[in-house]
Design an enzyme around this catalytic site. Structure first.
Site, PDB file in Angstrom:
ATOM      1  CB  VAL A  51      74.963 -32.454 -22.723  1.00 23.77           C
ATOM      2  CG1 VAL A  51      74.290 -31.994 -21.435  1.00 23.77           C
ATOM      3  CG2 VAL A  51      76.344 -31.813 -22.865  1.00 23.77           C
ATOM      4  CB  VAL A  90      63.954 -34.108 -30.481  1.00 21.45           C
ATOM      5  CG1 VAL A  90      64.038 -33.726 -31.961  1.00 21.45           C
ATOM      6  CG2 VAL A  90      62.525 -34.037 -30.005  1.00 21.45           C
ATOM      7  CB  VAL A 101      77.672 -19.841 -16.904  1.00 24.30           C
ATOM      8  CG1 VAL A 101      78.993 -19.164 -16.537  1.00 24.30           C
ATOM      9  CG2 VAL A 101      76.790 -18.882 -17.684  1.00 24.30           C
ATOM     10  N   GLY A 154      79.706 -25.137 -17.186  1.00 25.76           N
ATOM     11  CA  GLY A 154      79.281 -26.539 -17.096  1.00 25.76           C
ATOM     12  C   GLY A 154      78.829 -26.985 -15.724  1.00 25.76           C
ATOM     13  CB  ILE A 200      81.208 -24.360 -11.780  1.00 25.15           C
ATOM     14  CG1 ILE A 200      82.515 -25.014 -12.218  1.00 25.15           C
ATOM     15  CG2 ILE A 200      81.405 -23.498 -10.541  1.00 25.15           C
ATOM     16  CD1 ILE A 200      83.609 -24.010 -12.579  1.00 25.15           C
ATOM     17  CG  ASP A 209      82.369 -20.909 -24.799  1.00 28.73           C
ATOM     18  OD1 ASP A 209      81.289 -21.486 -24.971  1.00 28.73           O
ATOM     19  OD2 ASP A 209      83.068 -21.075 -23.783  1.00 28.73           O
ATOM     20  CE  LYS A 235      80.895 -21.284 -21.439  1.00 28.98           C
ATOM     21  NZ  LYS A 235      82.133 -22.040 -21.603  1.00 28.98           N
ATOM     22  N   GLY A 260      81.973 -31.010 -20.741  1.00 32.00           N
ATOM     23  CA  GLY A 260      82.010 -32.476 -20.648  1.00 32.00           C
ATOM     24  C   GLY A 260      80.599 -32.980 -20.384  1.00 32.00           C
TER      25      GLY A 260
HETATM   26  N1  HSE Z   1      83.837 -24.931 -25.485  1.00 27.83           N
HETATM   27  C1  HSE Z   1      83.530 -24.703 -24.120  1.00 27.83           C
HETATM   28  C2  HSE Z   1      84.843 -24.715 -23.326  1.00 27.83           C
HETATM   29  C3  HSE Z   1      82.591 -25.762 -23.624  1.00 27.83           C
HETATM   30  O1  HSE Z   1      85.885 -25.060 -23.885  1.00 27.83           O
HETATM   31  O2  HSE Z   1      84.830 -24.342 -22.167  1.00 27.83           O
HETATM   32  C4  HSE Z   1      81.584 -25.325 -22.627  1.00 27.83           C
HETATM   33  O3  HSE Z   1      80.899 -24.179 -22.906  1.00 27.83           O
END
Ligand code: HSE
Length: 420
Positions: free
Chosen positions: A12, A41, A125, A127, A129, A194, A198, A295
């Site tokens: 990223v 870094v 949250v 990515g 969007i 995950d 979010k 991504g």
């Molecule tokens: N591992 C997460 C997913 C990536 O599959 O949506 C983004 O948080």
């Protein structure tokens, strides 16, 4: 000119540097000034990233650099980035992060520490969007009735492939990891954590709920079998891992689990690695947000949008978008046992006289009303009972499953999937 320091120049971070360079024309026009990455870094100084920025392995090189206006935190983890971000804010630097785990645990402390210093987190949250922006700004006139959606691309990819191609769980997890969406520890994806991180962030913006992952119902897709996916398909449903936040009076329920959804629902049509989130506001009605949830470039698109926003105004609204209880009082988290839903159950039983009557008696004893019931032969001596219920309490379903599992003609613990 705005100068940026990136802590954690991985996929990223590299995309952030490249987008700021590739799209410098529109970015400069929109920000009202140029934005450049001064330094980054990394852990491994020997790896060539092909980037035209100063690289260091010392976080303090960025934190103590008075020329750097914005620190972008992309290191991952919880406590280590928390310390780094606190230091950045205390030295007056604006912060942009994509770190959902950090926010799932420390968002309220960070709001307090940030005060009027900009702290932005759009990429944390879904990515690419702009769901934080939609909730915090675009829908700020509304009481939020519900948030429901696919917030984990990896598990959605797996559910889609299992339904479309009948691929086995383990093979498809490997495929999802190869796509580069999966977390370093894929338990976070398939176990629902995950998505829960979010959901907690969105629920804070919508309701001011201060809950931690440990406080809410989190289940993953590990127990969803090909058999259930096939049954679901046959009866017109898809199975998806959903994050759900729903307001009910002064309470808010928060849960992450696999769900059966009618195929005609828009959320059911969100396939592959895509994310899709429905938000219902009391004035606007239902709105739906769809796009890539992870991504490099998609996530970096959200990070750079935050940088541009800070460059424009120099300050942030309160980080979570409010500074006093939003509905005149503090909304509270609904206890998990009081959650209400419809349920699908698959019970594998020995195919003998009287079994059905005994099963339905347990339903009655637990105040659970059957909506549909179907028996399918599973082998010469056993059958699958496929049952959907009317709305029932979570506590009653859990008790009933324990009771059914203990019956001597029931061959395995019943499979339960909640229905939307
Ligand atoms: N591992 C997460 C997913 C990536 O599959 O949506 C983004 O948080």
């Amino acid at each position: 000119m705005i100068k940026v320091g990136i802590i954690g120049v991985g996929t990223v971070g590299t995309s952030v540097v490249n987008i700021l360079k590739d799209n410098a024309d529109v970015i400069s026009a929109r920000a009202g000034q140029d934005i450049v990455v001064k330094s980054g870094v990394v852990k491994n100084l020997n790896k060539d990233r092909g980037l035209d920025i100063t690289i260091t392995d010392n976080v303090d090189d960025i934190l103590n650099d008075s020329e750097i206006d914005i620190v972008v935190e992309l290191m991952g983890g919880v406590e280590e980035p928390f310390e780094v971000v606190k230091k950045a804010l205390k030295s007056g630097k604006a912060v942009v992060t994509a770190n959902k785990a950090l926010l799932a645990y420390h968002r309220y402390e960070l709001q307090e520490i940030a005060g009027t210093i900009a702290f932005e987190y759009e990429a944390s949250v879904a990515g690419g969007i702009p769901i934080i922006n939609a909730l915090r700004d675009g829908l700020s006139a509304n009481h939020i009735e519900s948030i429901m959606g696919i917030m984990n691309g990896t598990s959605n990819y797996m559910m889609t492939k299992m339904a479309e191609d009948g691929v086995a769980y383990d093979d498809i997890l490997k495929e999802a990891q190869d796509l580069g969406y999966a977390e370093a520890d894929p338990t976070f994806d398939v176990g629902g954590y995950d998505a829960a991180h979010k959901l907690l962030i969105l629920a804070s913006i919508a309701y001011g709920i201060d809950a931690k992952p440990e406080d809410i119902l989190i289940e993953g897709i590990q127990n969803v079998t090909q058999e259930d996916i096939s049954f679901a398909k046959e009866f017109g449903y898809a199975i998806k891992l959903l994050g759900i936040a729903k307001k009910d009076g002064n309470e808010v329920e928060l849960r992450v689990h696999a769900c059966l959804i009618k195929q005609e629902e828009m959320i059911a049509k969100i396939d592959g690695v895509m994310n899709g989130i429905s938000v219902v506001g009391d004035k606007v009605g239902e709105t739906l947000y769809y796009g890539p949830g992870a991504g490099g470039d998609a996530t970096a698109s959200a990070v750079v949008a935050n940088i541009i926003d800070i460059a424009r105004s120099g300050k942030s609204t309160p980080m979570l978008g409010f500074d006093k209880p939003m509905e005149g009082k503090q909304l509270t988290l609904k206890p998990t046992e009081n959650i209400e839903s419809k349920y699908y159950l698959r019970i594998n039983v020995s195919d003998k006289t009287g079994v059905l009557a005994k099963i339905t008696k347990v339903f009655e004893d637990n105040s659970i009303s059957v909506e549909t019931m179907l028996q399918r032969p599973a082998s010469t001596n056993s059958a699958n009972l496929l049952i959907s219920t009317h709305i029932a309490y979570e506590r009653d379903i859990q008790n009933m499953i324990k009771e059914i599992a203990s019956l001597n003609f029931v061959n395995s613990t019943p499979v339960m999937i909640r229905m939307v």
